[in-house]
Design a protein around this motif. Structure first.
Motif, PDB file in Angstrom:
ATOM      1  N   ASN A   1       0.852  -1.185   0.000  1.00  0.00           N
ATOM      2  CA  ASN A   1       0.000   0.000   0.000  1.00  0.00           C
ATOM      3  C   ASN A   1       0.896   1.247   0.000  1.00  0.00           C
ATOM      4  N   ALA A   2       1.009   1.882  -1.146  1.00  0.00           N
ATOM      5  CA  ALA A   2       1.920   3.025  -1.298  1.00  0.00           C
ATOM      6  C   ALA A   2       1.461   4.258  -0.511  1.00  0.00           C
ATOM      7  N   LYS A   3       0.164   4.404  -0.292  1.00  0.00           N
ATOM      8  CA  LYS A   3      -0.351   5.588   0.400  1.00  0.00           C
ATOM      9  C   LYS A   3       0.085   5.651   1.858  1.00  0.00           C
ATOM     10  N   GLN A   4       0.385   4.495   2.460  1.00  0.00           N
ATOM     11  CA  GLN A   4       0.710   4.494   3.889  1.00  0.00           C
ATOM     12  C   GLN A   4       1.995   5.257   4.182  1.00  0.00           C
ATOM     13  N   LYS A   5       2.941   5.299   3.252  1.00  0.00           N
ATOM     14  CA  LYS A   5       4.162   6.088   3.446  1.00  0.00           C
ATOM     15  C   LYS A   5       3.807   7.570   3.587  1.00  0.00           C
ATOM     16  N   ASP A   6       2.900   8.028   2.722  1.00  0.00           N
ATOM     17  CA  ASP A   6       2.454   9.423   2.784  1.00  0.00           C
ATOM     18  C   ASP A   6       1.742   9.708   4.098  1.00  0.00           C
ATOM     19  N   TYR A   7       0.884   8.780   4.521  1.00  0.00           N
ATOM     20  CA  TYR A   7       0.166   8.966   5.783  1.00  0.00           C
ATOM     21  C   TYR A   7       1.123   9.029   6.969  1.00  0.00           C
ATOM     22  N   LEU A   8       2.132   8.156   6.970  1.00  0.00           N
ATOM     23  CA  LEU A   8       3.089   8.160   8.073  1.00  0.00           C
ATOM     24  C   LEU A   8       3.891   9.461   8.081  1.00  0.00           C
ATOM     25  N   ALA A   9       4.338   9.897   6.920  1.00  0.00           N
ATOM     26  CA  ALA A   9       5.070  11.174   6.843  1.00  0.00           C
ATOM     27  C   ALA A   9       4.190  12.327   7.319  1.00  0.00           C
ATOM     28  N   LYS A  10       2.884  12.294   6.984  1.00  0.00           N
ATOM     29  CA  LYS A  10       1.958  13.349   7.414  1.00  0.00           C
ATOM     30  C   LYS A  10       1.800  13.368   8.931  1.00  0.00           C
ATOM     31  N   CYS A  11       1.900  12.210   9.576  1.00  0.00           N
ATOM     32  CA  CYS A  11       1.835  12.179  11.045  1.00  0.00           C
ATOM     33  C   CYS A  11       2.931  13.065  11.629  1.00  0.00           C
ATOM     34  N   TYR A  12       4.145  12.904  11.125  1.00  0.00           N
ATOM     35  CA  TYR A  12       5.272  13.696  11.617  1.00  0.00           C
ATOM     36  C   TYR A  12       5.130  15.158  11.188  1.00  0.00           C
ATOM     37  N   LEU A  13       4.788  15.365   9.931  1.00  0.00           N
ATOM     38  CA  LEU A  13       4.679  16.725   9.404  1.00  0.00           C
ATOM     39  C   LEU A  13       3.586  17.520  10.123  1.00  0.00           C
ATOM     40  N   ASN A  14       2.410  16.936  10.289  1.00  0.00           N
ATOM     41  CA  ASN A  14       1.318  17.655  10.946  1.00  0.00           C
ATOM     42  C   ASN A  14       1.594  17.884  12.423  1.00  0.00           C
ATOM     43  N   SER A  15       2.298  16.967  13.064  1.00  0.00           N
ATOM     44  CA  SER A  15       2.706  17.174  14.459  1.00  0.00           C
ATOM     45  C   SER A  15       3.697  18.334  14.551  1.00  0.00           C
ATOM     46  N   LEU A  16       4.642  18.383  13.615  1.00  0.00           N
ATOM     47  CA  LEU A  16       5.625  19.477  13.594  1.00  0.00           C
ATOM     48  C   LEU A  16       4.966  20.822  13.286  1.00  0.00           C
ATOM     49  N   LYS A  17       3.965  20.816  12.418  1.00  0.00           N
ATOM     50  CA  LYS A  17       3.246  22.058  12.118  1.00  0.00           C
ATOM     51  C   LYS A  17       2.546  22.596  13.362  1.00  0.00           C
ATOM     52  N   LEU A  18       1.953  21.704  14.163  1.00  0.00           N
ATOM     53  CA  LEU A  18       1.338  22.142  15.420  1.00  0.00           C
ATOM     54  C   LEU A  18       2.392  22.692  16.376  1.00  0.00           C
ATOM     55  N   ALA A  19       3.544  22.026  16.420  1.00  0.00           N
ATOM     56  CA  ALA A  19       4.633  22.500  17.283  1.00  0.00           C
ATOM     57  C   ALA A  19       5.065  23.900  16.867  1.00  0.00           C
ATOM     58  N   LYS A  20       5.160  24.122  15.581  1.00  0.00           N
ATOM     59  CA  LYS A  20       5.527  25.451  15.078  1.00  0.00           C
ATOM     60  C   LYS A  20       4.447  26.474  15.431  1.00  0.00           C
ATOM     61  N   GLU A  21       3.187  26.115  15.216  1.00  0.00           N
ATOM     62  CA  GLU A  21       2.073  27.026  15.483  1.00  0.00           C
ATOM     63  C   GLU A  21       2.030  27.462  16.954  1.00  0.00           C
ATOM     64  N   TYR A  22       2.367  26.549  17.862  1.00  0.00           N
ATOM     65  CA  TYR A  22       2.313  26.845  19.298  1.00  0.00           C
ATOM     66  C   TYR A  22       3.684  27.228  19.883  1.00  0.00           C
ATOM     67  N   ASN A  23       4.663  27.480  19.009  1.00  0.00           N
ATOM     68  CA  ASN A  23       6.017  27.848  19.433  1.00  0.00           C
ATOM     69  C   ASN A  23       6.606  26.842  20.424  1.00  0.00           C
ATOM     70  N   ILE A  24       6.364  25.584  20.167  1.00  0.00           N
ATOM     71  CA  ILE A  24       6.891  24.513  21.006  1.00  0.00           C
ATOM     72  C   ILE A  24       8.367  24.344  20.681  1.00  0.00           C
ATOM     73  N   GLU A  25       9.187  24.489  21.698  1.00  0.00           N
ATOM     74  CA  GLU A  25      10.635  24.435  21.484  1.00  0.00           C
ATOM     75  C   GLU A  25      11.184  23.018  21.451  1.00  0.00           C
ATOM     76  N   SER A  26      10.609  22.116  22.264  1.00  0.00           N
ATOM     77  CA  SER A  26      11.113  20.741  22.300  1.00  0.00           C
ATOM     78  C   SER A  26       9.953  19.761  22.198  1.00  0.00           C
ATOM     79  N   ILE A  27      10.153  18.740  21.374  1.00  0.00           N
ATOM     80  CA  ILE A  27       9.113  17.752  21.109  1.00  0.00           C
ATOM     81  C   ILE A  27       9.747  16.367  21.044  1.00  0.00           C
ATOM     82  N   ALA A  28       9.021  15.375  21.537  1.00  0.00           N
ATOM     83  CA  ALA A  28       9.510  13.992  21.499  1.00  0.00           C
ATOM     84  C   ALA A  28       8.503  13.114  20.757  1.00  0.00           C
TER      85      ALA A  28
END
Length: 174
Positions: free
Chosen positions: A86-113
């Motif tokens: 299933n080729a789409k799952q790679k995109d979905y997994l990358a979006k998990c990280y990308l969308n989490s990072l976008k929220l971190a940026k939006e809230y000025n989160i300095e450190s994330i795990a």
């Protein structure tokens, strides 16, 4: 840039960072693995807030308070269930990280795990998932100031070594 990403061998629920990422199921109401551990450590207030969010789609991310966790926030993201071919799952997994990072940026989160999203009960192969995780984070940090520090929190020695080795390879290639 390279010092902004670190691999650690730790229980994500005890990390003193601004936000931890929860590898959640689509209900956001708790489950097994890291999801259950985060809900247990955060307390019943986390469940109450998650009930107000009306779930989360695969690849998306939502933010809550951390409650009884050392982390101020929990970013919940729903990884894909692994299906060979299933080729789409790679995109979905990358979006998990990308969308989490976008929220971190939006809230000025300095450190994330981050935990190793989708590699537990969702059975995503650890090496492939790690490559996607590190590349997505690396590319995001190249063009964004926040978060200032990203941790990959590994719960097993085997995952820790895989993350460490792949991060070193990406650092050498860049």
């Amino acid at each position: 840039m390279h010092d902004r990403i670190q691999v650690i061998f730790a229980d994500i629920t005890i990390l003193e960072v601004d936000a931890i990422v929860n590898a959640a199921n689509s209900s956001l109401l708790g489950g097994g693995g890291v999801d259950g551990a985060i809900h247990q450590a955060a307390g019943k207030e986390l469940l109450a807030e998650c009930k107000l969010l009306n779930g989360c789609e695969v690849g998306q991310a939502k933010l809550t308070k951390g409650y009884h966790l050392p982390a101020k926030y929990v970013i919940h993201t729903v990884g894909p269930i692994y299906e060979k071919g299933n080729a789409k799952q790679k995109d979905y997994l990358a979006k998990c990280y990308l969308n989490s990072l976008k929220l971190a940026k939006e809230y000025n989160i300095e450190s994330i795990a981050f935990p190793a999203i989708s590699t537990g009960v969702y059975k995503y192969p650890i090496i492939e998932a790690t490559r996607i995780a590190i590349k997505t984070v690396f590319d995001f940090l190249l063009i964004n100031e926040f978060p200032k520090k990203v941790f990959f929190s590994c719960f097993s020695q085997e995952d820790y070594q895989i993350y460490k080795d792949l991060l070193e390879k990406i650092r050498k290639d860049n």
